[in-house]
Enzyme design. Structure first.
Site, PDB file in Angstrom:
ATOM      1  N   CYS A  78     -15.802 -21.772  -3.262  1.00  0.00           N
ATOM      2  CA  CYS A  78     -14.383 -21.553  -3.518  1.00  0.00           C
ATOM      3  C   CYS A  78     -13.649 -22.883  -3.659  1.00  0.00           C
ATOM      4  O   CYS A  78     -13.293 -23.517  -2.662  1.00  0.00           O
ATOM      5  CB  CYS A  78     -13.760 -20.720  -2.393  1.00  0.00           C
ATOM      6  SG  CYS A  78     -11.994 -20.436  -2.609  1.00  0.00           S
ATOM      7  N   CYS A 118     -10.107 -22.842  -2.143  1.00  0.00           N
ATOM      8  CA  CYS A 118     -10.073 -22.923  -0.682  1.00  0.00           C
ATOM      9  C   CYS A 118     -10.337 -24.344  -0.183  1.00  0.00           C
ATOM     10  O   CYS A 118      -9.702 -24.818   0.757  1.00  0.00           O
ATOM     11  CB  CYS A 118     -11.128 -21.998  -0.072  1.00  0.00           C
ATOM     12  SG  CYS A 118     -11.166 -20.333  -0.728  1.00  0.00           S
ATOM     13  N   ASP A 119     -11.308 -25.015  -0.799  1.00  0.00           N
ATOM     14  CA  ASP A 119     -11.857 -26.241  -0.221  1.00  0.00           C
ATOM     15  C   ASP A 119     -11.633 -27.511  -1.027  1.00  0.00           C
ATOM     16  O   ASP A 119     -11.930 -28.609  -0.546  1.00  0.00           O
ATOM     17  CB  ASP A 119     -13.371 -26.063  -0.015  1.00  0.00           C
ATOM     18  CG  ASP A 119     -13.700 -24.885   0.880  1.00  0.00           C
ATOM     19  OD1 ASP A 119     -12.903 -24.597   1.790  1.00  0.00           O
ATOM     20  OD2 ASP A 119     -14.744 -24.247   0.672  1.00  0.00           O
TER      21      ASP A 119
END
Length: 303
Positions: A130, A133-134
């Protein structure tokens, strides 16, 4: 007793809930995380009608908002199995059991793993599925994106706002992504390409430090330094809980007709978990709308 229990709160599940609730049915929506499904892992959605550009989490929030006003009951839990009791269905979760006249399976899919040494051990320590997300944790790093489809290319472009460089490794000699996404990647100076290349091993002690890459044509294996690896090599359906119902194909996708009906009366399936050719937010929404209406029709005809 619910009229329908919808398992999964991605775009398909939320749309099914919307249509069922607007038909004055008693609706429950079971989700193991925050509503939105894979949309929450998408930085920009550019092909959803009505929005030139909207983030996945923002679109998820907008889809969920009206459900609360319509009285949809939002339940948290991991569904372990669905039992066909004939007239009704039982939904067994890790947090309790529910009974309903109908069930809509909308559990979507998960990103597929490479299944190479180091992937599991370094998950969340440089290995990610992701970018949204990261990505911010990898500022000024050299990053590797594995895959050649829409998600791989789109997220590679997204990562360039943080990374020093992004290399896309693809097992073929051309990308599968939409041309508009390819053009965007080819025009980005930070993006490089490793054609005909697969990952053999992800290396590192406390975090990712390098990757062994293999040329599938020559067999040559080389080690290249990377600070992070983002993997986009396909999807697997989230359908283990439905194995005993006999509604899955050999790969675990739920088989339905055009009305979203499975072979078990009263059980429907929508969105990415369904056996289908195109998995997009728009097609998930279409599935959900059909299922919401079909649930209403089923209940009026059978109860």
């Amino acid at each position: 007793m619910f009229d329908t229990v919808i398992v999964g709160a991605g775009p398909a599940g939320m749309t099914a809930a919307l249509y069922a609730a607007r038909s004055n049915l008693k609706v429950a929506l079971i989700e193991r995380g925050i509503p939105g499904g894979q949309m929450n892992n998408t930085s920009d959605i550019e092909n959803y009608p009505g929005y030139a550009n909207i983030s996945g989490p923002d679109l998820a929030e907008k889809m969920f908002e009206p459900l609360e006003n319509l009285g949809v009951e939002h339940l948290f839990g991991q569904v372990e199995r669905i039992e066909d009791l004939g007239v009704t269905k039982k939904i067994v979760t890790d947090d309790g059991e529910y009974e309903a006249k109908t069930v809509v399976i909308a559990t979507g899919s998960n990103h597929r793993s490479l299944n190479v040494p180091g992937e599991e051990e370094l998950n969340s320590r440089g290995v990610s599925y992701c970018a949204v997300c990261d990505g911010a944790f990898f500022r000024d790093e050299d990053l590797l994106v594995v895959g050649g489809g829409d998600s791989a290319v789109e997220e590679a472009v997204f990562l360039t706002q943080f990374a020093k460089t992004v290399t896309i490794a693809h097992r073929r000699d051309q990308l599968r992504a939409q041309k508009v996404l390819q053009d965007r990647a080819f025009a980005n100076d930070k993006i490089h390409f490793a054609w005909n290349t697969v990952v053999e091993e992800i290396k590192g002690e406390q975090k990712v430090t390098s990757v062994l890459l293999k040329d599938v044509k020559t067999g040559e294996v080389r080690e290249q330094a990377f600070g992070g690896v983002f993997i986009y090599v396909g999807l697997d359906p989230v359908s283990d809980f439905a194995t005993e119902l006999g509604i899955l194909d050999e790969n675990g996708w739920v088989i339905t007709d055009d009305h979203m009906r499975t072979t078990v009366p009263g059980i429907f399936a929508v969105g990415d978990v369904r056996q289908k050719d195109l998995r997009q937010v728009t097609t998930a929404v279409g599935d959900g709308a059909i299922a919401g209406q079909e649930v209403y029709k089923y209940i009026t005809e059978n109860f």
